[in-house]
Enzyme design. Structure first.
Site, mmCIF file in Angstrom:
data_model
loop_
_atom_site.group_PDB
_atom_site.id
_atom_site.type_symbol
_atom_site.label_atom_id
_atom_site.label_comp_id
_atom_site.label_asym_id
_atom_site.label_seq_id
_atom_site.Cartn_x
_atom_site.Cartn_y
_atom_site.Cartn_z
ATOM 1 N N LEU A 125 -56.687 -21.556 60.015
ATOM 2 C CA LEU A 125 -55.498 -21.225 59.230
ATOM 3 C C LEU A 125 -54.532 -22.418 59.194
ATOM 4 C CD1 LEU A 125 -53.748 -19.067 57.702
ATOM 5 C CD2 LEU A 125 -52.812 -18.417 59.923
ATOM 6 N N GLY A 131 -47.793 -24.712 59.983
ATOM 7 C CA GLY A 131 -47.977 -24.186 61.334
ATOM 8 C C GLY A 131 -47.353 -22.802 61.388
ATOM 9 N N ASP A 240 -52.375 -9.815 64.007
ATOM 10 C CA ASP A 240 -51.843 -8.685 64.807
ATOM 11 C C ASP A 240 -52.785 -8.422 65.987
ATOM 12 O OD1 ASP A 240 -49.687 -8.365 63.123
ATOM 13 O OD2 ASP A 240 -50.506 -6.607 62.074
ATOM 14 N N ARG A 243 -52.918 -11.538 68.443
ATOM 15 C CA ARG A 243 -51.755 -11.649 69.350
ATOM 16 C C ARG A 243 -51.895 -10.695 70.533
ATOM 17 N NH1 ARG A 243 -47.612 -12.490 64.207
ATOM 18 N NH2 ARG A 243 -48.217 -14.677 63.963
ATOM 19 N N ARG A 268 -49.870 -18.983 104.634
ATOM 20 C CA ARG A 268 -49.055 -20.171 104.920
ATOM 21 C C ARG A 268 -47.948 -19.823 105.923
ATOM 22 N NH1 ARG A 268 -48.238 -25.545 105.322
ATOM 23 N NH2 ARG A 268 -46.156 -26.161 104.618
ATOM 24 N N GLY A 340 -45.320 -28.044 97.747
ATOM 25 C CA GLY A 340 -45.964 -29.324 97.417
ATOM 26 C C GLY A 340 -47.429 -29.130 97.051
ATOM 27 N N GLU A 363 -51.167 -18.722 68.066
ATOM 28 C CA GLU A 363 -51.169 -17.418 67.377
ATOM 29 C C GLU A 363 -49.739 -16.901 67.158
ATOM 30 O OE1 GLU A 363 -54.355 -14.748 67.894
ATOM 31 O OE2 GLU A 363 -55.632 -16.244 68.859
ATOM 32 N N THR A 365 -45.679 -18.800 67.723
ATOM 33 C CA THR A 365 -44.815 -19.175 68.852
ATOM 34 C C THR A 365 -43.932 -17.984 69.259
ATOM 35 O OG1 THR A 365 -43.098 -19.863 67.322
ATOM 36 C CG2 THR A 365 -44.659 -21.569 68.028
#
Ligand code: CAA
Length: 379
Positions: A125, A131, A240, A243, A268, A340, A363, A365
């Protein structure tokens, strides 16, 4: 109101979870590091019916509902987000529109090629100048006897390198905007189709993202998908569903962040005890879990509406918006909990962080999802 999964949906969820845990998770870091397409995994997904989830059994597909599809995609994404987008695009953006809008002849010709994991499809597309404004596409299709001649450049095509079947949108009428666009199914081995630039990306490295070029590409008239000029509506109705698939991918990434963070926080030790004993860590985990559940509820609801054959444009946009922003936020927390170590590639946190970002972009933004939701509110 029924909030329980059906027996059938639980079976699909377990099938996908078992497969993803046993076969995808152990190689996910290597796929990412080596930018390697998981050929063998895709073939097995096809054998399990997970590449043809939305195709009715009558057309040879797995005949699952959209809720089962999101359950499976979440499980795949929990293991490897790149593999999940390969499957999401094939299921939602390729098989689904061919099954929905294709003639019996088109379904019989194209679906068997992309349903079983031996070949896959892609969705063409976006273009350099189209875009978010998808209706601005310039790729043209002109009728020449009994064939269409396609010319143009498509961008950001997931599966673009490996796909053998392309769902392509092109302008067939000399009018601007959304009205003059038609959809085509184009075999990628046709003369005039080629793969251009292959993108180097931040994440989802198991999947390819490529430019696809059409140069005087001759496509038989019978490859027109749906009515002439109906292409834009097909594109958006297809998105649709797409998404909802990306929302499921984002849920999988967010869940990976949560599960990996819980395991690490228990293991940890700092200041003489596991960091899970500190409230600062506990609150992060609680918030991750709460946001994940909220996004999952939106995603399941959008999928359920789609299964009912009901319009779900607004709900799909909400699901994708909430799930993708949850994934990005959860990934940020996950890296922070790992400290880290989270910033190194010895642990999966940084991969989740890189993979999460794209769910806010492709798909549609997050800004486009908000636009769709706001337009619905104000119309
Ligand atoms: N279903 C069916 N029809 C729809 C629809 C839907 N969801 N949404 C709109 N339509 C119809 C409208 O009713 C309208 O019909 P009429 O002309 O008969 O009135 C027509 O389509 C045009 O609609 P709009 O006026 O709303 O169109 P627009 O130009 O304003 O654009 C938009 C709307 C929401 C901004 C749309 O362009 C959009 O979604 N943009 C984002 C594009 C996108 O998501 N791109 C991702 C590409 S795929 C990808 O990411 C790559 C990959 O491989 C993963």
């Amino acid at each position: 109101m029924e909030l329980e999964l059906t027996e059938e949906q639980r079976i699909v969820q377990k099938l996908a979870r078992d497969f993803a845990t046993a076969e995808i998770l152990p190689i996910a870091a290597a796929l990412d590091r080596e930018h390697r397409f998981p050929t063998e995994i895709v073939r097995k997904l096809g054998e399990l019916g997970l590449m043809s989830m939305l195709v009715p059994e009558a057309d040879g597909g797995a005949g699952m509902d959209a809720v089962s599809c999101v359950l499976a995609l979440e499980e795949i994404a929990r293991a490897c987000a790149g593999t999940a987008v390969i499957a999401s695009v094939n299921n939602s953006l390729v098989c689904d529109p061919i099954a929905r809008f294709g003639t019996a002849e088109q379904r019989a010709r194209f679906l068997p090629r992309v349903m079983h994991g031996r070949e896959i499809g892609c969705y063409c597309l976006s273009e350099p100048s189209a875009g978010s404004d998808a209706a601005a596409i310039e790729t043209s299709a002109g009728l020449d006897g009994d064939a269409w001649i396609l010319n143009g450049t498509k961008l950001w095509v997931t599966n673009g390198v490996e796909a053998s079947i392309c769902v392509v949108y092109a302008r067939t009428e000399p009018v601007a905007g959304s009205r003059g666009i038609s959809a085509f199914v184009v075999e990628k081995d046709r003369p005039g189709v080629s793969v251009g630039r292959v993108e180097r990306k931040l994440g989802i490295n198991a999947s390819s993202t490529a430019e696809i070029l059409f140069e005087e590409c001759r496509v038989p008239a019978e490859n027109l998908l749906g009515g002439r000029g109906e292409g834009f509506k097909i594109a958006l109705a297809t998105l649709d569903g797409g998404r909802i698939g990306i929302a499921a991918q984002a849920l999988g990434i967010a869940r990976a962040c949560l599960e990996d963070s819980v395991a690490y926080a228990k293991e940890r030790r700092q200041f003489g005890k596991p960091i899970a004993d500190f409230q600062a860590i506990q609150w992060k985990l609680a918030d991750m879990s709460t946001r994940l559940e909220a996004a999952r509820a939106l995603t399941w609801r959008a999928a359920w509406l789609r299964s009912q054959g009901r319009r779900c444009t607004q709900e799909a946009a909400m699901a994708k918006l909430a799930a993708s922003e949850t994934a990005m936020w959860a990934a940020t927390q996950c890296v922070q909990i790992f400290g880290g170590y989270g910033y190194t590639n010895d642990y999966p946190a940084e991969r989740h962080f890189r993979d999460a970002k794209i769910t806010e972009i492709y798909e549609g933004t997050s800004e486009i999802q908000r636009l769709v939701i706001a337009r619905n509110l104000l119309s």
